[in-house]
Scaffold this active site. Structure first.
Site, PDB file in Angstrom:
ATOM      1  N   HIS A  11       8.419  11.334  -7.918  1.00 52.17           N
ATOM      2  CA  HIS A  11       7.238  10.947  -7.147  1.00 52.17           C
ATOM      3  C   HIS A  11       6.127  10.427  -8.051  1.00 52.17           C
ATOM      4  O   HIS A  11       5.561  11.169  -8.846  1.00 52.17           O
ATOM      5  CB  HIS A  11       6.745  12.174  -6.364  1.00 52.17           C
ATOM      6  CG  HIS A  11       5.617  11.912  -5.439  1.00 52.17           C
ATOM      7  ND1 HIS A  11       4.418  12.584  -5.525  1.00 52.17           N
ATOM      8  CD2 HIS A  11       5.492  11.053  -4.397  1.00 52.17           C
ATOM      9  CE1 HIS A  11       3.613  12.169  -4.569  1.00 52.17           C
ATOM     10  NE2 HIS A  11       4.234  11.239  -3.883  1.00 52.17           N
ATOM     11  N   HIS A  54      -2.371   5.104  -6.343  1.00 56.47           N
ATOM     12  CA  HIS A  54      -2.247   5.730  -5.031  1.00 56.47           C
ATOM     13  C   HIS A  54      -3.529   5.679  -4.214  1.00 56.47           C
ATOM     14  O   HIS A  54      -3.549   5.179  -3.093  1.00 56.47           O
ATOM     15  CB  HIS A  54      -1.802   7.193  -5.167  1.00 56.47           C
ATOM     16  CG  HIS A  54      -1.731   7.905  -3.852  1.00 56.47           C
ATOM     17  ND1 HIS A  54      -2.813   8.600  -3.323  1.00 56.47           N
ATOM     18  CD2 HIS A  54      -0.737   8.020  -2.937  1.00 56.47           C
ATOM     19  CE1 HIS A  54      -2.471   9.110  -2.152  1.00 56.47           C
ATOM     20  NE2 HIS A  54      -1.225   8.764  -1.899  1.00 56.47           N
ATOM     21  N   GLU A 113       5.710   1.991  -1.990  1.00 55.47           N
ATOM     22  CA  GLU A 113       4.839   2.113  -0.822  1.00 55.47           C
ATOM     23  C   GLU A 113       3.752   1.051  -0.893  1.00 55.47           C
ATOM     24  O   GLU A 113       3.029   0.940  -1.886  1.00 55.47           O
ATOM     25  CB  GLU A 113       4.185   3.496  -0.743  1.00 55.47           C
ATOM     26  CG  GLU A 113       3.243   3.591   0.455  1.00 55.47           C
ATOM     27  CD  GLU A 113       2.586   4.944   0.642  1.00 55.47           C
ATOM     28  OE1 GLU A 113       1.624   5.011   1.448  1.00 55.47           O
ATOM     29  OE2 GLU A 113       3.011   5.914   0.003  1.00 55.47           O
TER      30      GLU A 113
END
Length: 248
Positions: A11, A54, A113
């Site tokens: 991750h 992020h 993402e």
């Protein structure tokens, strides 16, 4: 290792040890032979360069302040993106999507993402698809998003590139939504993973990734829900323990 089930997804790289979404975290993940996937987040700079980060602001993971999209790439890559994690990572910088893809090509598969909300980053889908094609990694990546509009755009312009819906809930119409969006991947908060969902997903040809499990016990529970589920963790070494290759 032979016959590995529940493949390990690092991750944001090996982010338990190294600063997330940096080359240090990606390289640390690649040092572990059992890590086959990495999950990262991509946004755009003010001048349209896709980069890994992020949060929508710079505050948490860099020495910068304010929205990511208000800085040029030259400004962004001058920031310190490592000191917040540990002194030895001082000077670690943000990396572009191109740098990331070049580093992992032929070594890791990637769940990318697309981090956006509304019309925050016009053209982000085209830029990411172009980068994936530039490195000929259409078969090595899946592009994921919370936003159906983004996934529809990727399908329109990125034929042959897999897409996946991210959900932080368990909607009753989940598989209808996936079918309508032509998604073959589901990125799911591990709290909503059930054996029934995993079985149905496998039957429908949907690959499932459960995030983010950071202790051995949770990883083992995830493993028990279905042997095809990808297990996403900040600590890939704990995945190794959960798979019983190393005793906990």
């Amino acid at each position: 290792m032979e016959n590995i089930q529940n493949l390990c997804v690092a991750h944001r790289g090996f982010s338990g040890i190294a600063p997330e979404n940096t080359m240090a975290a990606i390289q640390r993940a690649m040092q572990e032979s059992y890590v086959e996937w990495v999950e990262v987040d991509v946004q755009l700079s003010k001048d349209g360069v896709p980069l890994l980060i992020h949060d929508f602001t710079l505050n948490r993971t860099t020495n910068g302040r304010g929205p990511v999209g208000e800085r040029t790439w030259a400004e962004l890559k001058s920031l310190d993106a490592g000191s917040w994690k540990a002194p030895e990572y001082a000077g670690e910088r943000l990396i572009s999507l191109d740098e990331f893809l070049e580093a992992i090509a032929g070594r890791l598969r990637a769940n990318i993402e697309i981090k956006t909300q509304g019309n925050m980053y016009p053209g982000i889908e085209e830029k990411i698809v172009s980068a994936v094609r530039r490195y000929r990694m259409e078969d090595e990546v899946v592009l994921t998003s919370f936003e159906p509009r983004v996934l529809a755009k990727v399908k329109e312009i990125g034929r042959g590139i897999r897409t996946g819906l991210i959900v932080d809930e368990k909607p009753r119409d989940l598989f209808i939504r996936l079918q309508m969006l032509h998604c073959s991947f589901l990125s799911l908060n591990y709290r909503y993973l059930t054996a029934e969902l995993a079985t149905k997903a496998a039957r429908c040809g949907i690959e499932v990734m459960a995030w983010t499990m950071n202790d051995v016990r949770k990883l083992r529970r995830g493993r028990a829900k279905g042997d095809k589920v990808l297990l996403c963790t900040n600590w890939p070494d704990r995945w190794l323990k959960a798979m019983s290759y190393v005793r906990s």
